[in-house]
Design an enzyme around this catalytic site. Sequence first.
Site, PDB file in Angstrom:
ATOM      1  N   TYR A   1       0.714 -21.224 -42.723  1.00 22.42           N
ATOM      2  CA  TYR A   1       0.913 -22.493 -41.775  1.00 22.42           C
ATOM      3  C   TYR A   1      -0.445 -23.053 -41.206  1.00 22.42           C
ATOM      4  O   TYR A   1      -0.974 -22.510 -40.129  1.00 22.42           O
ATOM      5  CB  TYR A   1       2.003 -22.323 -40.592  1.00 22.42           C
ATOM      6  CG  TYR A   1       3.348 -21.929 -41.189  1.00 22.42           C
ATOM      7  CD1 TYR A   1       3.633 -22.246 -42.381  1.00 22.42           C
ATOM      8  CD2 TYR A   1       4.123 -21.149 -40.289  1.00 22.42           C
ATOM      9  CE1 TYR A   1       4.829 -21.955 -42.898  1.00 22.42           C
ATOM     10  CE2 TYR A   1       5.580 -20.980 -40.760  1.00 22.42           C
ATOM     11  CZ  TYR A   1       5.956 -21.230 -41.928  1.00 22.42           C
ATOM     12  OH  TYR A   1       6.943 -20.916 -42.463  1.00 22.42           O
TER      13      TYR A   1
ATOM     14  N   HIS B   1       6.710 -13.767 -47.889  1.00 25.99           N
ATOM     15  CA  HIS B   1       7.001 -15.163 -47.955  1.00 25.99           C
ATOM     16  C   HIS B   1       7.622 -15.506 -49.188  1.00 25.99           C
ATOM     17  O   HIS B   1       8.488 -16.270 -49.482  1.00 25.99           O
ATOM     18  CB  HIS B   1       5.782 -16.095 -47.736  1.00 25.99           C
ATOM     19  CG  HIS B   1       6.128 -17.526 -46.911  1.00 25.99           C
ATOM     20  ND1 HIS B   1       5.246 -17.860 -46.302  1.00 25.99           N
ATOM     21  CD2 HIS B   1       7.243 -18.032 -46.898  1.00 25.99           C
ATOM     22  CE1 HIS B   1       5.475 -18.924 -45.500  1.00 25.99           C
ATOM     23  NE2 HIS B   1       6.957 -18.862 -46.044  1.00 25.99           N
TER      24      HIS B   1
ATOM     25  N   GLY C   1      15.694 -32.202 -38.970  1.00 27.26           N
ATOM     26  CA  GLY C   1      15.742 -33.044 -38.020  1.00 27.26           C
ATOM     27  C   GLY C   1      16.813 -34.114 -38.170  1.00 27.26           C
ATOM     28  O   GLY C   1      17.552 -34.615 -37.074  1.00 27.26           O
ATOM     29  N   PHE C   2      17.560 -34.023 -39.253  1.00 26.49           N
ATOM     30  CA  PHE C   2      18.450 -34.885 -39.666  1.00 26.49           C
ATOM     31  C   PHE C   2      19.803 -34.823 -38.623  1.00 26.49           C
ATOM     32  O   PHE C   2      20.444 -35.755 -38.194  1.00 26.49           O
ATOM     33  CB  PHE C   2      19.074 -35.065 -40.871  1.00 26.49           C
ATOM     34  CG  PHE C   2      19.981 -36.112 -41.389  1.00 26.49           C
ATOM     35  CD1 PHE C   2      19.732 -37.340 -41.576  1.00 26.49           C
ATOM     36  CD2 PHE C   2      21.407 -35.611 -41.438  1.00 26.49           C
ATOM     37  CE1 PHE C   2      20.646 -38.368 -41.845  1.00 26.49           C
ATOM     38  CE2 PHE C   2      22.319 -36.766 -41.802  1.00 26.49           C
ATOM     39  CZ  PHE C   2      21.978 -37.791 -42.020  1.00 26.49           C
TER      40      PHE C   2
ATOM     41  N   PRO D   1      18.006 -24.980 -39.374  1.00 27.28           N
ATOM     42  CA  PRO D   1      19.217 -24.994 -38.914  1.00 27.28           C
ATOM     43  C   PRO D   1      19.604 -26.708 -38.572  1.00 27.28           C
ATOM     44  O   PRO D   1      20.856 -26.744 -38.254  1.00 27.28           O
ATOM     45  CB  PRO D   1      19.392 -24.167 -37.818  1.00 27.28           C
ATOM     46  CG  PRO D   1      18.004 -24.262 -37.068  1.00 27.28           C
ATOM     47  CD  PRO D   1      17.121 -24.001 -38.432  1.00 27.28           C
ATOM     48  N   LEU D   2      18.831 -27.383 -38.286  1.00 25.16           N
ATOM     49  CA  LEU D   2      19.107 -28.834 -37.999  1.00 25.16           C
ATOM     50  C   LEU D   2      18.865 -29.742 -38.986  1.00 25.16           C
ATOM     51  O   LEU D   2      18.463 -30.888 -38.783  1.00 25.16           O
ATOM     52  CB  LEU D   2      18.170 -29.060 -36.638  1.00 25.16           C
ATOM     53  CG  LEU D   2      18.538 -28.227 -35.317  1.00 25.16           C
ATOM     54  CD1 LEU D   2      17.524 -28.688 -34.333  1.00 25.16           C
ATOM     55  CD2 LEU D   2      20.004 -28.246 -34.797  1.00 25.16           C
ATOM     56  N   GLY D   3      18.687 -29.184 -40.453  1.00 28.54           N
ATOM     57  CA  GLY D   3      18.388 -30.139 -41.468  1.00 28.54           C
ATOM     58  C   GLY D   3      17.238 -30.857 -41.349  1.00 28.54           C
ATOM     59  O   GLY D   3      17.125 -32.289 -41.622  1.00 28.54           O
TER      60      GLY D   3
END
Length: 332
Positions: free
Chosen positions: A58, A124, A223-224, A219-221
């Site tokens: 990252y 990874h 941001g969607f 877990p929030l797609g």
Amino acid sequence: MERRRIGTGALQVGAVGLGCMPMSWAYSGSRRRGEESVRAVHRALDLGSDLLDTADMYGPFTNELLLGRVLRERRADAFVSTKAGLLVGDQHIVANGRPGYVKRACDASLRRLQTDVIDLYQLHRADPEVPVEETWGAMAELVRAGKVRALGLCAVGARGGRRAGSGRYDGTLRQLQRVQQVFPVSAVQAELSVWSPEALTALLPWCAERGIGFLAAMPLGNGFLTGTLTPGEGFEPDDPRARHPRFTAEMMASNQPLVAGLRRIARRHGADVTPAQVALAWVLAQGPQVIALPGTKRERWARENAAAAALRLTPEDLAEVAALPPALGSWD
């Protein structure tokens, strides 16, 4: 915050952790703010979101350096998870699982993170040119040397299938069966959300049967599922969502019923409850070994995400989520 176990040992973390990738990698580079990200990490630790999930790729490297600034002051408050096995070039990413490289990568991560031990060291991606047992064996030596406390594996094939049950995690399960013979797996990281529930079919049950922690990525797609994205508003060119099949204007509009369903449930739990918190609570409800890893670089969202750990969905709520239409992509 509720504590959950990583593996069968004594390692425990907050039910909601902090995905640190957006602070230094992917999404839009123009919106990255180092000081803002540092504040977000501090706030997460204050609230019990102590699992800080990063990787040497990252940035590359800059995310670990950023976390090192916080860990220098608050190492005792954090559970540090980082990854190795991928090298970033100008226009490509390649796997490197050679034992010598993995050991050097660990030493470099320790320096950047300003710590003498990594709580969870994750592979990874496996190197197709190196038997995964050799890579895992080198990682096990790091545990015996006291540089690492536990080992984890990141799932492969997260985008490979089209539907739940299509066997998209078969490759990961084969890898897990192989490395488990060398040294115990403490955690598996894979995508899990209301709009990507495929891990529920085989991967999560495999972990549950063996007492292995499950780190729910995205877990929030992306941001969607927060309900804060507007279909057709577009993304900056360096944001991977600009090329993601579910983030075309057409598909975002088609998938709005998912967000609407989460919003309905949120309203039943109080005016201050958000669709994002319902989405995270759904992830946590999938099993006591599941830890949600929402990514953010903002203190505000770190605070909102941490609060989701206290939200308990009712059987009726869970049934309503189950009845929502599956997410569509450009292939549908």
